[in-house]
Design an enzyme around this catalytic site. Structure first.
Site, PDB file in Angstrom:
ATOM      1  N   ASP A  47     -42.682  46.122 -15.563  1.00  0.00           N
ATOM      2  CA  ASP A  47     -42.255  46.575 -14.404  1.00  0.00           C
ATOM      3  C   ASP A  47     -42.210  45.520 -13.062  1.00  0.00           C
ATOM      4  OD1 ASP A  47     -41.734  48.925 -15.420  1.00  0.00           O
ATOM      5  OD2 ASP A  47     -43.395  50.016 -14.745  1.00  0.00           O
ATOM      6  N   ASP A  98       4.634  41.029   1.612  1.00  0.00           N
ATOM      7  CA  ASP A  98       3.472  41.135   0.549  1.00  0.00           C
ATOM      8  C   ASP A  98       2.896  42.416   0.553  1.00  0.00           C
ATOM      9  OD1 ASP A  98       3.967  38.399   0.098  1.00  0.00           O
ATOM     10  OD2 ASP A  98       2.175  37.738   1.690  1.00  0.00           O
ATOM     11  N   GLY A 102       3.755  42.715 -11.178  1.00  0.00           N
ATOM     12  CA  GLY A 102       4.556  42.552 -12.486  1.00  0.00           C
ATOM     13  C   GLY A 102       5.032  41.159 -12.964  1.00  0.00           C
ATOM     14  N   MET A 103       5.487  40.330 -12.132  1.00  0.00           N
ATOM     15  CA  MET A 103       5.795  38.953 -12.609  1.00  0.00           C
ATOM     16  C   MET A 103       4.689  38.291 -12.934  1.00  0.00           C
ATOM     17  SD  MET A 103       8.241  37.083 -13.598  1.00  0.00           S
ATOM     18  CE  MET A 103       9.524  37.917 -13.182  1.00  0.00           C
TER      19      MET A 103
END
Length: 508
Positions: free
Chosen positions: A36, A294, A429-430
């Site tokens: 502990d 963006d 995505g890209m």
């Protein structure tokens, strides 16, 4: 108390030790068995502190069990009193040593006769309290002890400061980005022309606690620690407090408006409108970024939020109100603060989850399939398994979330850090397509609609070959949807026929 291999909040004695080790010249004695006593190593590693952690373990071993702990505990208290000359010694058991049901208050009373230091026993139920609840209670206990002593000795300073002033309550060791947040809070109050009376417990002296009533108001950055102390000071001295974490522009405006209202009650008129506008225009780029091209890339993206109550609520507001990202659900492991959490997020997310079970959280993430996760270290691991990106916004965390570089989450600079975190957490995505094309992604073989499922989905070689022809930026979604379709049909082998059937019926 329960047996678990993962806990969002640690055992109660960790919360007590975090408070004791944050104060200046306070020593903690931990009455515990071997195993502990990991707090010292953990704190030294994560905080990168150059000083030794002021915690001594009074080990419970077979010899102690044979003749009792009193002699050893009292010896350790008196030894540390002579060696370190602390202002205060805090004795705490652990949930393990509490099983012995020893009269530790009697140990404290006996030791007090032989020491110059003040000695208190942490008043925490180790079977019912977790780390956060214990830190909140221990801080209140220490403040109450010294405030009441000052009242009895007539040394309490109730005279308000000439200029507006504040006590910052709840800044302690091992907090999530708390050292960086404190720098930003100092800057923020300096800009608002408000003096900082005391910051507790971080590097504070218990002998100065009698000066807490001098401040005009109290500020609790994180509800998890400090709220009980603020309520005690409000009850005893009618001191108002603010418990809005200034994280994100929405909360910052609410926080500054609350300060204006408090100062107005002291007949001190302040208008911070121009200050807010200048900060939003020149310092914080978050408002501009949320309107930029963006940020438009995030249109239609979904997210989930999970963490402690303070950070999870603030992050949900940022995503929904400021960045216009749909929050599928928001949750917290602070079960004791469920009512407040519900009231804050129920209208800005689709579902609310209150649980301290990571399996429930993992299954919820798998079922809702968000584009990004904002959570703790555990959610980061879950996201890794599900191939979902994760931004860490709350404890518990790994050492990587104790950065050396300046990364506050509060204040106007904090809004910039969070905007970067949000944008970089989403896989666009890209970007995903290119990373997959050049071998930049780890792969996840098994994805089902729950993480705790015992069933494995197996793909035939022909189906895997067909899956590899799908562009990387949607391949993960197609795979998950096909596996969910198979699970619903109670089929655990995905071949070409099943794959085409899923495509026809689900449109994937």
């Amino acid at each position: 108390m329960k047996l678990a291999y993962w806990m969002y909040a640690g055992p109660a004695h960790i919360g007590t030790l975090r408070i004791a080790s944050s104060f200046k010249n306070v020593h903690a004695i931990m009455h515990a068995p071997l195993g502990d006593d990991y707090f010292n190593v953990m704190r030294s590693m994560l905080e990168r502190d150059r000083n030794f952690t002021p915690v001594t373990a009074s080990i419970v071993d077979r010899h102690v069990l044979a003749r009792g702990s009193q002699e050893k505990v009292i010896y350790n208290i008196t030894r540390k009193d002579k060696e370190a000359n602390p202002d205060l010694v805090v004795l705490t058991p652990t949930c393990t040593s509490s099983i012995l049901q020893e009269d530790l208050q009697n140990f404290v009373s006996r030791a007090s006769v032989e020491t110059d230091s003040d000695i208190i026993l942490a008043d925490v139920n180790h079977y019912r309290f977790n780390e956060l609840q214990a830190s909140d209670r221990t801080l209140e206990q220490i403040v109450t002890f010294y405030i009441k002593r000052s009242l009895n000795e007539n040394t309490l300073n109730k005279t308000k400061s000439n200029k507006p002033s504040v006590n910052i309550i709840g800044m302690l060791s091992l907090g999530f980005h708390s050292q960086h947040d404190l720098v930003e809070l100092r800057r923020l109050f300096q800009d608002l022309d408000i003096q900082i009376n005391q910051i507790i417990p971080e590097n504070a002296s218990v002998n100065d606690l009698k000066n807490l009533p001098k401040a005009w108001f109290n500020f609790v950055p994180y509800r998890e620690t400090g709220l009980l102390t603020a309520k005690f000071l409000q009850k005893e001295f009618d001191m108002p407090f603010i418990d809005t974490i200034p994280m994100g522009l929405t909360n910052l405006k609410e926080f500054i408006n609350a300060i204006e209202n408090i100062l107005q009650n002291y007949n001190c008129q302040r208008n911070y409108d121009n200050y807010l506008q200048n900060q939003i225009k020149y310092i914080s780029q978050a408002a501009w970024f949320s309107r930029s091209i963006d940020c438009q890339n995030l249109t239609g993206k979904t997210a989930i939020v999970f963490g402690d109550a303070s950070h999870a609520v603030a992050m949900t507001k940022i995503l929904h109100l400021e960045m216009h990202i749909k929050v599928l659900w928001a949750g917290t492991y602070c079960v004791n603060d469920a009512d407040w959490f519900h009231s804050q997020v129920q209208n800005i997310c689709s579902e609310v989850l209150i649980t301290d079970d990571h399996n429930v959280v993992g299954d919820m993430i798998a079922r809702t399939d968000p584009n990004a996760i904002f959570g703790t270290q555990m959610e980061r691991h879950i996201g890794k398994r599900l191939n979902i990106p994760c931004g860490v916004i709350s404890s518990p965390v790994h050492i990587q979330n104790f950065p050396i570089s300046y990364k506050p989450f509060v204040g106007f600079e904090g809004t910039n850090q969070i905007a970067d975190l949000v944008y970089n957490s989403f896989t666009l995505g890209m970007e995903d397509h290119l990373l997959d094309l050049f071998g930049g992604h780890d792969t996840t073989d098994i994805l089902t609609n729950t993480l705790s499922s015992n069933s494995e989905i197996v793909w035939s070689p022909q189906a895997l070959q067909e899956l590899s022809k799908i562009p990387g930026f949607i391949r993960g979604k197609v795979k998950r949807n096909t596996e969910k379709f198979a699970m619903n049909k109670k089929t655990y082998l995905i071949d070409l026929d099943l794959m085409y059937e899923a495509k026809e019926k689900l449109g994937t």
